[in-house]
Design a protein around this motif. Structure first.
Motif, mmCIF file in Angstrom:
data_model
loop_
_atom_site.group_PDB
_atom_site.id
_atom_site.type_symbol
_atom_site.label_atom_id
_atom_site.label_comp_id
_atom_site.label_asym_id
_atom_site.label_seq_id
_atom_site.Cartn_x
_atom_site.Cartn_y
_atom_site.Cartn_z
ATOM 1 N N ALA A 195 0.844 -1.289 -0.006
ATOM 2 C CA ALA A 195 -0.122 0.052 -0.051
ATOM 3 C C ALA A 195 1.147 1.199 -0.107
ATOM 4 O O ALA A 195 0.436 2.257 -0.834
ATOM 5 C CB ALA A 195 -1.018 0.116 1.065
ATOM 6 N N LEU A 196 2.025 1.226 0.812
ATOM 7 C CA LEU A 196 2.905 2.374 0.895
ATOM 8 C C LEU A 196 3.571 2.405 -0.455
ATOM 9 O O LEU A 196 3.812 3.530 -1.174
ATOM 10 C CB LEU A 196 3.786 2.220 1.964
ATOM 11 C CG LEU A 196 4.750 3.352 2.032
ATOM 12 C CD1 LEU A 196 3.917 4.565 2.654
ATOM 13 C CD2 LEU A 196 5.808 2.914 3.237
ATOM 14 N N VAL A 197 4.067 1.385 -1.106
ATOM 15 C CA VAL A 197 4.620 1.381 -2.635
ATOM 16 C C VAL A 197 3.619 2.224 -3.470
ATOM 17 O O VAL A 197 4.162 2.781 -4.235
ATOM 18 C CB VAL A 197 4.917 -0.127 -2.908
ATOM 19 C CG1 VAL A 197 5.157 -0.262 -4.475
ATOM 20 C CG2 VAL A 197 5.981 -0.719 -2.229
ATOM 21 N N GLN A 198 2.367 1.811 -3.246
ATOM 22 C CA GLN A 198 1.619 2.370 -4.432
ATOM 23 C C GLN A 198 1.396 3.811 -4.133
ATOM 24 O O GLN A 198 1.419 4.644 -5.144
ATOM 25 C CB GLN A 198 0.110 1.639 -4.243
ATOM 26 C CG GLN A 198 -0.744 2.404 -5.202
ATOM 27 C CD GLN A 198 -2.036 1.637 -5.117
ATOM 28 O OE1 GLN A 198 -2.459 0.808 -4.267
ATOM 29 N NE2 GLN A 198 -3.123 2.056 -5.877
ATOM 30 N N THR A 199 1.205 4.304 -2.645
ATOM 31 C CA THR A 199 1.472 5.596 -2.574
ATOM 32 C C THR A 199 2.359 6.297 -2.765
ATOM 33 O O THR A 199 2.526 7.633 -3.268
ATOM 34 C CB THR A 199 1.285 5.835 -0.848
ATOM 35 O OG1 THR A 199 0.000 5.407 -0.387
ATOM 36 C CG2 THR A 199 1.004 7.170 -0.421
ATOM 37 N N LEU A 200 3.654 5.874 -2.932
ATOM 38 C CA LEU A 200 5.017 6.474 -3.451
ATOM 39 C C LEU A 200 5.197 6.710 -4.744
ATOM 40 O O LEU A 200 6.164 7.102 -5.222
ATOM 41 C CB LEU A 200 6.292 5.644 -2.726
ATOM 42 C CG LEU A 200 6.372 5.591 -1.252
ATOM 43 C CD1 LEU A 200 7.574 4.862 -0.683
ATOM 44 C CD2 LEU A 200 6.551 7.089 -0.631
ATOM 45 N N GLY A 201 4.212 5.938 -5.489
ATOM 46 C CA GLY A 201 4.244 5.928 -7.022
ATOM 47 C C GLY A 201 5.162 5.009 -7.653
ATOM 48 O O GLY A 201 5.546 5.349 -8.754
ATOM 49 N N LEU A 202 5.410 4.010 -6.826
ATOM 50 C CA LEU A 202 6.483 2.964 -7.387
ATOM 51 C C LEU A 202 5.692 1.731 -8.309
ATOM 52 O O LEU A 202 4.528 1.900 -8.109
ATOM 53 C CB LEU A 202 7.222 2.375 -6.097
ATOM 54 C CG LEU A 202 8.067 3.257 -5.374
ATOM 55 C CD1 LEU A 202 8.488 2.540 -3.988
ATOM 56 C CD2 LEU A 202 9.211 3.886 -6.221
ATOM 57 N N SER A 203 6.538 0.988 -8.814
ATOM 58 C CA SER A 203 5.953 0.044 -9.564
ATOM 59 C C SER A 203 5.209 -0.994 -8.615
ATOM 60 O O SER A 203 5.410 -1.336 -7.667
ATOM 61 C CB SER A 203 7.031 -0.831 -10.588
ATOM 62 O OG SER A 203 6.570 -1.772 -11.052
ATOM 63 N N SER A 204 4.325 -1.503 -9.259
ATOM 64 C CA SER A 204 3.247 -2.469 -8.593
ATOM 65 C C SER A 204 3.920 -3.566 -8.303
ATOM 66 O O SER A 204 3.713 -4.505 -7.461
ATOM 67 C CB SER A 204 1.907 -2.696 -9.146
ATOM 68 O OG SER A 204 2.021 -3.202 -10.584
#
Length: 371
Positions: A108-117
């Motif tokens: 969820a944090l990865v997505q918030t940071l705009g990183l690859s899924s």
């Protein structure tokens, strides 16, 4: 405790990265003996390893040196049966490893940071919970963050849109563009790995209250901005009392800085004692440690590099510690009493001794019980 980049630890007849990069039997024996010699001389109790291609071989080697406990959480990638890529990290300990697992990023944090899924750590991070004497369970993290090598490679045989080969000048220009973009991509990956790991470490500390230790090859200095969040020392919009308490509990400090503080304060303590003609009380020494400021502000203390590249050098290998190892923290049990960078193979190599060693210095710290 030590962090040790082994530099392509791969048992023959396997090859690392390219089919011709295979140790001969003599070279492999020499490399293993170099590792044995270091372990026998310096006797670290806990070691974090990087660039492990042959974990079974390493487990056997360290067991011979008295390390009954060894763990990895991943396997190296194998291409064409015998060509290996993507080495793993490992940990060896004289003390029991009671729990071990790979760290997973908060998606969820990865997505918030705009990183690859499909984001993942370039090398899986180990968290080994070790039963350390007098301290109990301690969470030891071993990392090998993404290197600075560009993420974008240009094939010189690449073609232009019209099907014609690129000219030598065009290839150089494309290589330059790939280096700029790919280098930044590697920086994003490395910084994201550190931030996401730190978040997981904080969450683990909240849940377990275990002391924390983070060691490994960071592939970056801690002072250029990419990894500075590993040493977070500010917390906005929180009262001073709460801020200091939570920063102390949940954040990390560089073992080098902790050692410099202890060394400086104890040197002053001894000088004062000699001047007074008597030994000052232990309580006074502890008060001086508690009130100590950063000694690096007053002393120009140079830290030995752990890596050399051409005419440049840098510190890439670190051991970071929670407040449980900070002598200025009132509830700490241990203090950093020594810090050593093993680097003679880098600055004064002897081929017969160091020909198959490593391209990194080995960082070792000594933790001593506080009286």
């Amino acid at each position: 405790m030590a962090t040790f980049n082994l530099f392509n630890y791969l048992e023959p007849p396997n090859a690392c990265y390219e089919f011709e990069r295979i140790y001969s039997a003599e070279q492999w024996h020499k490399k293993q003996n170099w590792i044995r010699d270091y372990l026998a001389e310096y006797q670290p109790d806990i070691i974090g390893f990087q660039e492990v291609f042959s974990p079974d071989s390493l487990k056997e080697l360290v067991a011979e040196q008295g390390y009954e406990h060894f763990a990895v959480v991943d396997e190296p990638q194998v291409v064409d049966d015998f060509i290996y890529s993507r080495p793993v990290v490992g940990i060896a300990s004289r003390f029991p490893i009671v729990e071990c697992e790979a760290i997973k990023a908060n998606m969820a944090l990865v997505q918030t940071l705009g990183l690859s899924s499909d984001f993942s750590f370039s090398r899986k991070v180990i968290r080994a919970t070790i039963d350390v004497p007098h301290l109990g369970k301690c969470d030891c993290y071993v990392v090998h963050f993404k290197s600075k090598r560009t993420m974008i490679e240009i094939d010189e045989a690449c073609l232009a849109e019209n099907g014609e080969k690129l000219s030598p000048e065009q290839i150089i220009i494309e290589t330059l563009k790939a280096q700029v973009a790919g280098g930044w991509g590697s920086t994003i990956q490395r910084g994201s790995e550190a931030a996401l790991l730190m978040v997981e470490m904080i969450a683990r500390r909240e849940q377990s209250n275990n002391p924390m230790l983070l060691m490994g090859d960071f592939n970056n200095t801690l002072v250029d901005g990419v990894l500075t969040h590993l040493l977070t020392n500010t917390l906005r919009f929180v009262s001073t009392i709460d801020r200091d308490a939570y920063l102390a509990k949940y954040c990390l400090q560089d073992s080098w800085d902790l050692y410099q503080t202890v060394k400086t304060v104890k040197t002053d303590y001894i000088n004062e004692s000699q001047a007074d003609g008597c030994l000052l009380a232990e309580q006074q020494l502890n008060e001086k440690l508690t009130n100590a400021s950063d000694p690096n502000q007053s002393e120009n203390v140079l830290r030995n590099p752990t890596h050399y590249f051409g005419a440049t050098n840098s510190v890439l290998d670190y051991i970071l510690l929670s407040c449980d190892f900070d002598a200025s923290y009132h509830d700490s049990l241990y203090e950093v009493s020594d810090y050593h960078t093993y680097d003679r193979h880098l600055i004064n190599p002897i081929f017969d001794r160091d020909g198959e060693s490593t391209d990194h210095g080995v960082v070792l710290i000594t933790l001593t019980l506080r009286s």
